[in-house]
Design a protein around this motif. Structure first.
Motif, PDB file in Angstrom:
ATOM      1  N   LEU A 790       0.830  -1.200   0.000  1.00  0.00           N
ATOM      2  CA  LEU A 790       0.000   0.000   0.000  1.00  0.00           C
ATOM      3  C   LEU A 790       0.872   1.261   0.000  1.00  0.00           C
ATOM      4  CD1 LEU A 790      -2.914   1.062   0.144  1.00  0.00           C
ATOM      5  CD2 LEU A 790      -2.762   0.923   2.645  1.00  0.00           C
ATOM      6  N   GLY A 791       2.046   1.147   0.598  1.00  0.00           N
ATOM      7  CA  GLY A 791       2.952   2.300   0.621  1.00  0.00           C
ATOM      8  C   GLY A 791       2.570   3.346   1.635  1.00  0.00           C
ATOM      9  N   GLY A 792       1.907   2.961   2.689  1.00  0.00           N
ATOM     10  CA  GLY A 792       1.482   3.901   3.722  1.00  0.00           C
ATOM     11  C   GLY A 792      -0.024   3.930   3.849  1.00  0.00           C
ATOM     12  N   ASN A 793      -0.520   3.895   5.080  1.00  0.00           N
ATOM     13  CA  ASN A 793      -1.959   3.842   5.292  1.00  0.00           C
ATOM     14  C   ASN A 793      -2.652   5.132   4.904  1.00  0.00           C
ATOM     15  OD1 ASN A 793      -3.053   1.249   6.492  1.00  0.00           O
ATOM     16  ND2 ASN A 793      -1.202   1.531   7.734  1.00  0.00           N
ATOM     17  N   ILE A 794      -3.834   4.976   4.337  1.00  0.00           N
ATOM     18  CA  ILE A 794      -4.642   6.107   3.879  1.00  0.00           C
ATOM     19  C   ILE A 794      -5.505   6.636   4.999  1.00  0.00           C
ATOM     20  CG2 ILE A 794      -6.481   6.755   2.262  1.00  0.00           C
ATOM     21  CD1 ILE A 794      -5.387   4.430   0.444  1.00  0.00           C
ATOM     22  N   VAL A 795      -6.081   5.717   5.788  1.00  0.00           N
ATOM     23  CA  VAL A 795      -7.032   6.106   6.829  1.00  0.00           C
ATOM     24  C   VAL A 795      -6.265   6.411   8.113  1.00  0.00           C
ATOM     25  CG1 VAL A 795      -9.001   5.348   8.213  1.00  0.00           C
ATOM     26  CG2 VAL A 795      -8.864   4.737   5.779  1.00  0.00           C
ATOM     27  N   LYS A 796      -6.343   7.682   8.558  1.00  0.00           N
ATOM     28  CA  LYS A 796      -5.673   8.137   9.781  1.00  0.00           C
ATOM     29  C   LYS A 796      -6.588   9.125  10.489  1.00  0.00           C
ATOM     30  CE  LYS A 796      -1.105   7.751   7.614  1.00  0.00           C
ATOM     31  NZ  LYS A 796       0.115   8.478   7.190  1.00  0.00           N
ATOM     32  N   PRO A 797      -6.855   8.936  11.765  1.00  0.00           N
ATOM     33  CA  PRO A 797      -6.463   7.789  12.594  1.00  0.00           C
ATOM     34  C   PRO A 797      -7.185   6.514  12.165  1.00  0.00           C
ATOM     35  CG  PRO A 797      -7.979   9.182  13.794  1.00  0.00           C
ATOM     36  CD  PRO A 797      -7.658   9.917  12.530  1.00  0.00           C
ATOM     37  N   ALA A 798      -6.599   5.368  12.558  1.00  0.00           N
ATOM     38  CA  ALA A 798      -7.139   4.077  12.133  1.00  0.00           C
ATOM     39  C   ALA A 798      -8.505   3.819  12.764  1.00  0.00           C
ATOM     40  CB  ALA A 798      -6.164   2.966  12.516  1.00  0.00           C
ATOM     41  N   LEU A 799      -9.321   3.068  12.064  1.00  0.00           N
ATOM     42  CA  LEU A 799     -10.597   2.603  12.611  1.00  0.00           C
ATOM     43  C   LEU A 799     -10.360   1.377  13.487  1.00  0.00           C
ATOM     44  CD1 LEU A 799     -12.884   2.828   9.426  1.00  0.00           C
ATOM     45  CD2 LEU A 799     -12.184   4.640  11.006  1.00  0.00           C
ATOM     46  N   TRP A 800     -11.276   1.161  14.414  1.00  0.00           N
ATOM     47  CA  TRP A 800     -11.194   0.011  15.333  1.00  0.00           C
ATOM     48  C   TRP A 800     -12.240  -1.019  14.943  1.00  0.00           C
ATOM     49  CZ3 TRP A 800     -14.944  -1.289  19.273  1.00  0.00           C
ATOM     50  CH2 TRP A 800     -14.551  -2.327  20.134  1.00  0.00           C
ATOM     51  N   ASN A 801     -11.824  -2.300  14.903  1.00  0.00           N
ATOM     52  CA  ASN A 801     -12.727  -3.383  14.517  1.00  0.00           C
ATOM     53  C   ASN A 801     -13.458  -3.887  15.757  1.00  0.00           C
ATOM     54  OD1 ASN A 801     -14.016  -5.617  13.402  1.00  0.00           O
ATOM     55  ND2 ASN A 801     -12.280  -6.125  12.091  1.00  0.00           N
ATOM     56  N   ALA A 802     -14.780  -3.733  15.781  1.00  0.00           N
ATOM     57  CA  ALA A 802     -15.571  -4.135  16.946  1.00  0.00           C
ATOM     58  C   ALA A 802     -15.525  -5.640  17.186  1.00  0.00           C
ATOM     59  CB  ALA A 802     -17.024  -3.693  16.774  1.00  0.00           C
ATOM     60  N   VAL A 803     -15.102  -6.415  16.186  1.00  0.00           N
ATOM     61  CA  VAL A 803     -14.960  -7.862  16.383  1.00  0.00           C
ATOM     62  C   VAL A 803     -13.975  -8.157  17.509  1.00  0.00           C
ATOM     63  CG1 VAL A 803     -14.176 -10.000  15.272  1.00  0.00           C
ATOM     64  CG2 VAL A 803     -15.599  -8.387  14.003  1.00  0.00           C
ATOM     65  N   GLN A 804     -13.033  -7.246  17.736  1.00  0.00           N
ATOM     66  CA  GLN A 804     -12.039  -7.462  18.794  1.00  0.00           C
ATOM     67  C   GLN A 804     -12.667  -7.504  20.179  1.00  0.00           C
ATOM     68  OE1 GLN A 804      -8.650  -4.800  18.442  1.00  0.00           O
ATOM     69  NE2 GLN A 804      -8.787  -4.847  16.207  1.00  0.00           N
ATOM     70  N   SER A 805     -13.906  -7.015  20.310  1.00  0.00           N
ATOM     71  CA  SER A 805     -14.576  -7.039  21.613  1.00  0.00           C
ATOM     72  C   SER A 805     -15.205  -8.392  21.912  1.00  0.00           C
ATOM     73  CB  SER A 805     -15.662  -5.955  21.663  1.00  0.00           C
ATOM     74  OG  SER A 805     -16.738  -6.273  20.781  1.00  0.00           O
ATOM     75  N   VAL A 806     -15.224  -9.281  20.936  1.00  0.00           N
ATOM     76  CA  VAL A 806     -15.885 -10.577  21.070  1.00  0.00           C
ATOM     77  C   VAL A 806     -14.887 -11.621  21.552  1.00  0.00           C
ATOM     78  CG1 VAL A 806     -17.105 -12.386  19.775  1.00  0.00           C
ATOM     79  CG2 VAL A 806     -17.534  -9.982  19.271  1.00  0.00           C
ATOM     80  N   ALA A 807     -15.326 -12.568  22.382  1.00  0.00           N
ATOM     81  CA  ALA A 807     -14.461 -13.646  22.850  1.00  0.00           C
ATOM     82  C   ALA A 807     -13.908 -14.421  21.653  1.00  0.00           C
ATOM     83  CB  ALA A 807     -15.241 -14.586  23.767  1.00  0.00           C
ATOM     84  N   PRO A 808     -12.641 -14.852  21.722  1.00  0.00           N
ATOM     85  CA  PRO A 808     -12.010 -15.492  20.557  1.00  0.00           C
ATOM     86  C   PRO A 808     -12.828 -16.619  19.934  1.00  0.00           C
ATOM     87  CG  PRO A 808     -10.350 -15.019  22.207  1.00  0.00           C
ATOM     88  CD  PRO A 808     -11.680 -14.669  22.836  1.00  0.00           C
ATOM     89  N   ASN A 809     -13.410 -17.493  20.727  1.00  0.00           N
ATOM     90  CA  ASN A 809     -14.175 -18.614  20.168  1.00  0.00           C
ATOM     91  C   ASN A 809     -15.442 -18.169  19.450  1.00  0.00           C
ATOM     92  OD1 ASN A 809     -12.695 -20.922  20.513  1.00  0.00           O
ATOM     93  ND2 ASN A 809     -13.604 -21.484  22.470  1.00  0.00           N
ATOM     94  N   ASP A 810     -15.838 -16.914  19.654  1.00  0.00           N
ATOM     95  CA  ASP A 810     -17.068 -16.410  19.043  1.00  0.00           C
ATOM     96  C   ASP A 810     -16.780 -15.494  17.858  1.00  0.00           C
ATOM     97  OD1 ASP A 810     -19.850 -16.731  19.285  1.00  0.00           O
ATOM     98  OD2 ASP A 810     -20.077 -14.717  20.108  1.00  0.00           O
ATOM     99  N   ARG A 811     -15.528 -15.428  17.456  1.00  0.00           N
ATOM    100  CA  ARG A 811     -15.157 -14.549  16.350  1.00  0.00           C
ATOM    101  C   ARG A 811     -15.300 -15.283  15.018  1.00  0.00           C
ATOM    102  NH1 ARG A 811      -9.767 -11.496  18.833  1.00  0.00           N
ATOM    103  NH2 ARG A 811     -10.807 -10.722  20.726  1.00  0.00           N
TER     104      ARG A 811
END
Length: 909
Positions: A790-811
């Motif tokens: 990509l040569g450098g991220n376009i989106v700044k600040p980065a977005l957060w993925n709400a999937v990270q709030s889910v327990a690993p076995n439920d992802r």
């Protein structure tokens, strides 16, 4: 000459029943099939209860038809079996027996007698479970009126040398015969049949072979008979050579010749020799000119079970008789039992199993805990080492069972480079007791053949079979840091009802947790745990709705891929929209009812719902009307057509009494790229993103922005002619979306209107090794972990993925069964070329939040009902009248995101 040829040929010679003509695809398509059977014997043949069997190119088999009781084929006559399913057999010669399930283009077929013995078989690939000698070439996927027909020999009989490629030729157009088509003139032919005998310990034994004429001899005829060495030789004293002329008198049909076999006490494999016909007299043709004489070694070696198993995929004693003494019965099934070496005699060698299956053919008389002596012959049954034809003696009862192997977090191995059994992960446990204390089901019951609740896939370490970062197992890493997903080698199947641990027909949901003990087996290419005890700790009952959210002041944003919600008009897109073809009015109505049950009962009526795979605004409006009628709500539908060749688009359903819409606009409709496959400029987005700007009404009111996306799929990125194109289009599409996200992040509204990018991203929340679509859109792209930079991220600040709030076995939101080939202990077993299927839970449906949305975040949850229920339960759910109607309506599970933004009240900006 190999003894296995003898075993395969004997039943066919005995019955003279052959598959004489067949096709597995015709002018009407893949179901335009027929199978013609021919009786080449001089007597009528009762075929009631005989079965037509089919196989695919991975060796998976099943029954296609069972011939009705009383069905008979006259001498020289035919029986025609035809496929009567949709777009089925189109020929003018009517079928005598109808079947409904087809045979794959690269599979195989067989005819078996009422006892299950295969009489004749034909293969169209090396992977088919059925076939003789060199297989026929598949006729491919072209719809044409052609078939494979047996060649007729000089006697007018269909030729059967035991080699498919020699015996069949292409017939175009096909010309099948049925029971009313008349019979072939058998002519006067002579055949010789296989025979076998136990060797004996000494002296000599007479081995008789039958020579049979196709009809009574009209005048005396003769043929020369000679023996030829195979594994058995005259020089080694195994048998006496024979060379004689056999004469049939007028009216004769059968003559016998005798070969003298010599016995010994040498422990050795079974051996064979040939009996060959030649020099027939005038008017006589040779129909089957070679038979195999089998000499069965009956001198048994006294061995331990771990010696029988050996340290490889198959037993070093295959085909030989053995005696193994004083082993403990550990499980008893309907047609056999397992036994294991007592702990005091354990060889303590990691690579050898101490357990083995004893096949009795009917209910055994032994009990668990019996100590037994067994004399039997060692066989490999599609990869399972077993003892067959056993003589069993019970020495004592009530013995303590050998200690089980404890399966858990690190056993079986999770590392394909360091497997538990050396080159495999399960072979050294075959036949042994296993204890699982933290089991989890990776996939609900499959449907297999006539079993609607067949095996489930499980893991023993408490973690589900999830996809992780990197390219697919078996491929080289695309970049130093991308890595290779390990293929989850720890996953195996569990056949819960095989030994009665649960009643037949018990469904088990994906995600269920359990404790079990039982034995490890192997069945047609898959390692198969068969529990003797099974306790379900958490059934993960389906459906599992999302929780009620806190307070009325939030905004509930949902998303669901609707698995091709299509209208009843099949002419409004380049390719057909419907997953199963254009739906009828009744089928569409049922789908709307089931989607309503899912959205209303499982996702609990989100304020705004992002929707993927919807054909047009009209059909989305029908869904809104269904929801409004079912739940008394006020949804409106919003969708703008894109460029997808099958007509699917993204859209929104919005509760108008809870959300005020400012605008709904399509982004990137005109975006183009240069397709490297054609060199032409073409549209970049098949399904352009859709942006909704609105305000949550009532208490806690705030404005917000939602972008729903559905980028190009993962199909074809791992290899093939279009791999580069597919990767580049996904990458360029993600870059374009990222630029639009950044524009929204930097406009004047970004300070007071949270932004969420949601949808079916057709990508994982990490790199697939080629390109990280989600990372590009979120602003977390790492060039060092991707093939494409990509040569450098376009989106700044980065977005957060709400999937990270889910327990690993439920992802996970999608279940994909990955075919990973000959890896991790799933081996090729003769003609049965087994590939390892692994169910993989994947995150495709995600929500990316900007910093303002993160401050408003209260929860994210998947509503379960589409992925974890058994296949049969998903099918049965269509007829339910309660919430279960939602089960299986899509191949994705939807989610709900909860936002509450105190301090962002509408009008305070």
């Amino acid at each position: 000459m190999a003894l296995c040829l003898f075993a395969a040929a004997l039943p066919a010679l005995a019955a003279d029943l052959t598959i004489s003509n067949f096709r597995v695809r015709g002018p009407a398509g893949g179901n335009d099939e027929f199978v013609e059977l021919h009786n080449g014997s001089p007597s009528a043949l009762d075929v009631g209860g005989y079965t037509l069997l089919g196989s695919n190119d991975s060796g998976t088999t099943g029954t296609r038809a069972t011939l009705p009781s009383g069905t008979s084929i006259a001498p020289g006559c035919y029986l025609l079996l035809t496929n009567g399913s949709s777009s089925g057999y189109s020929g003018s010669v009517g079928g005598d027996v109808i079947y409904k399930t087809g045979i794959t283009d690269t599979g195989g077929l067989a005819i078996a007698d009422a006892g299950g013995t295969v009489l004749d078989q034909v293969g169209l690939s090396g992977g088919s479970a059925y076939g003789e000698g060199t297989r026929l070439a598949s006729l491919g996927s072209t719809n044409a009126d052609r078939s494979y027909a047996r060649i007729s020999n000089a006697a007018g009989l269909v030729q059967d040398t035991g080699d498919n490629a020699t015996d069949f030729s292409l017939q175009s157009p096909s010309a099948p015969h049925n029971a009313g088509s008349g019979c072939s003139d058998l002519g006067l032919g002579v055949s010789v049949a296989d025979a076998l005998i136990d060797e004996g310990d000494s002296s000599t034994t007479a081995l008789d072979f039958s020579l049979t004429l196709s009809k009574p001899a009209p005048a005396p005829v003769q043929v020369r008979v000679r023996t030829a060495d195979g594994a058995a030789t005259v020089a080694d004293g195994d048998y006496d050579a024979l060379d004689q002329v056999v004469t049939f008198a007028t009216g004769d049909t059968v003559q016998k010749i005798t070969v003298t076999v010599h016995g010994d006490t040498k422990i050795e494999p079974d051996e064979d020799f040939a009996v060959q016909l030649s020099e027939p007299s005038s008017g006589l043709a040779i129909a089957r000119g070679e038979a195999i004489g089998g000499i069965l070694n009956d001198d048994a070696a006294q061995v331990e079970i771990f010696q029988i198993q050996g340290n490889g995929d198959s037993s070093p004693f295959t085909g030989q008789p053995v005696i193994t003494r004083n082993n403990i019965v550990t499980s008893v099934g309907p047609a056999g039992f397992t036994m294991q070496t007592p702990d005091r005699r354990d060889d303590h060698v990691r690579l050898t199993s101490n357990g083995v299956y004893v096949f009795t053919g009917s209910a055994p008389t032994v009990k668990t805990g019996d100590a037994v002596d067994v004399r039997a012959r060692v066989a490999e049954y599609y990869g399972l080492t077993e003892l067959t034809g056993p003589s069993i003696s019970v020495r004592s009862s009530g013995n303590r069972l050998p200690l089980p192997v404890l399966f858990g977090r690190n056993l079986p191995s999770t590392d394909p480079a360091n497997l538990s059994c050396g080159t495999t992960n399960f072979e050294c446990f075959e036949g042994m007791r296993v204890l699982i204390v933290n089991g989890i089901v990776d996939r609900g019951n499959q449907r297999y053949g006539n079993d609607p609740f067949a095996e489930v896939f499980v893991s023993a370490g408490g973690s589900r079979s999830l996809r992780s970062q990197g390219v697919t197992f078996g491929l080289p890493a695309s970049d130093l840091h991308s890595g290779v997903w390990d293929g989850n080698p720890e996953v195996f199947e569990m056949d819960a009802d095989a030994l009665g641990a649960v009643p037949t027909g018990t469904g088990i949901n994906g995600g269920a947790r359990f404790i079990a003990e039982g034995v490890m087996s192997y069945s047609f290419g898959d390692y198969d745990f068969q529990p003797t005890k099974l306790h379900i700790l958490d059934a993960n009952t389906m459906p599992r709705p999302v929780h009620d959210w806190r307070g009325p002041d939030g905004l509930r944003v949902g998303n669901l891929n609707m698995l091709r919600l299509c209208d009843t008009d099949g002419d409004n897109s380049t390719y057909e929209c419907g997953d199963q073809g254009t739906p009828t009015t009744d089928e569409l109505q049922l789908k709307l009812q089931r989607l309503s049950a899912y959205i209303g009962g499982v996702l609990k009526l989100p304020d705004v719902l992002g929707a993927e795979e919807v054909e047009n605004l009209s059909v989305l409006e029908l869904l809104a009307a269904q929801l409004n009628g079912d739940y008394g709500v006020h949804y409106s539908a919003h969708l703008v057509d894109g460029h997808d060749p099958s007509g699917i688009d993204v859209g929104f359903l919005v509760q108008d009494d809870r959300v005020q819409i400012a605008s709904v606009s399509q982004l990137g409709y005109d975006a183009t790229w240069v397709d490297p496959g054609t060199g032409q400029s073409t549209y970049l987005h098949d399904r352009p993103p859709l942006l909704l700007e609105g305000t949550r009404l009532g208490k806690g009111s705030f404005s917000f922005r939602l972008m729903v996306v559905h980028p190009k799929s993962l199909i074809g990125v791992d290899g093939g002619a279009d791999a580069t194109r597919n990767r580049l289009k996904r990458f360029n599409g993600a870059v374009d979306i990222a630029q639009r996200v950044q524009a929204l992040q930097t406009d004047a509204k970004s300070a007071f209107e949270p932004l969420v990018v949601l949808g079916d991203f057709n990508a994982y929340p990490f790199t697939d090794g080629w390109t990280d679509v989600v990372g590009a859109i979120a602003g977390t792209y790492d060039d060092s972990a991707n093939l494409l930079d990509l040569g450098g991220n376009i989106v700044k600040p980065a977005l957060w993925n709400a999937v990270q709030s889910v327990a690993p076995n439920d992802r996970y939101s999608f279940l994909f069964t990955q075919q990973l080939g000959q890896i991790q202990g799933y081996q090729s077993t003769g003609s049965f070329d087994s590939g390892r299927d692994v169910p993989v839970a994947q995150v495709l449906d995600q929500a990316l939040l900007d910093r303002l949305a993160q401050r408003c975040f209260r929860g994210f949850e998947y509503g379960r009902g589409n992925l974890d229920a058994p296949d049969q339960v998903q099918d049965d759910a269509a007829a339910a009248t309660d919430l279960r109607k939602a089960i299986g309506v899509s191949d994705h599970d939807g989610f709900v995101l909860d936002l509450a933004c105190p301090g962002l009240a509408h009008g305070h900006h």
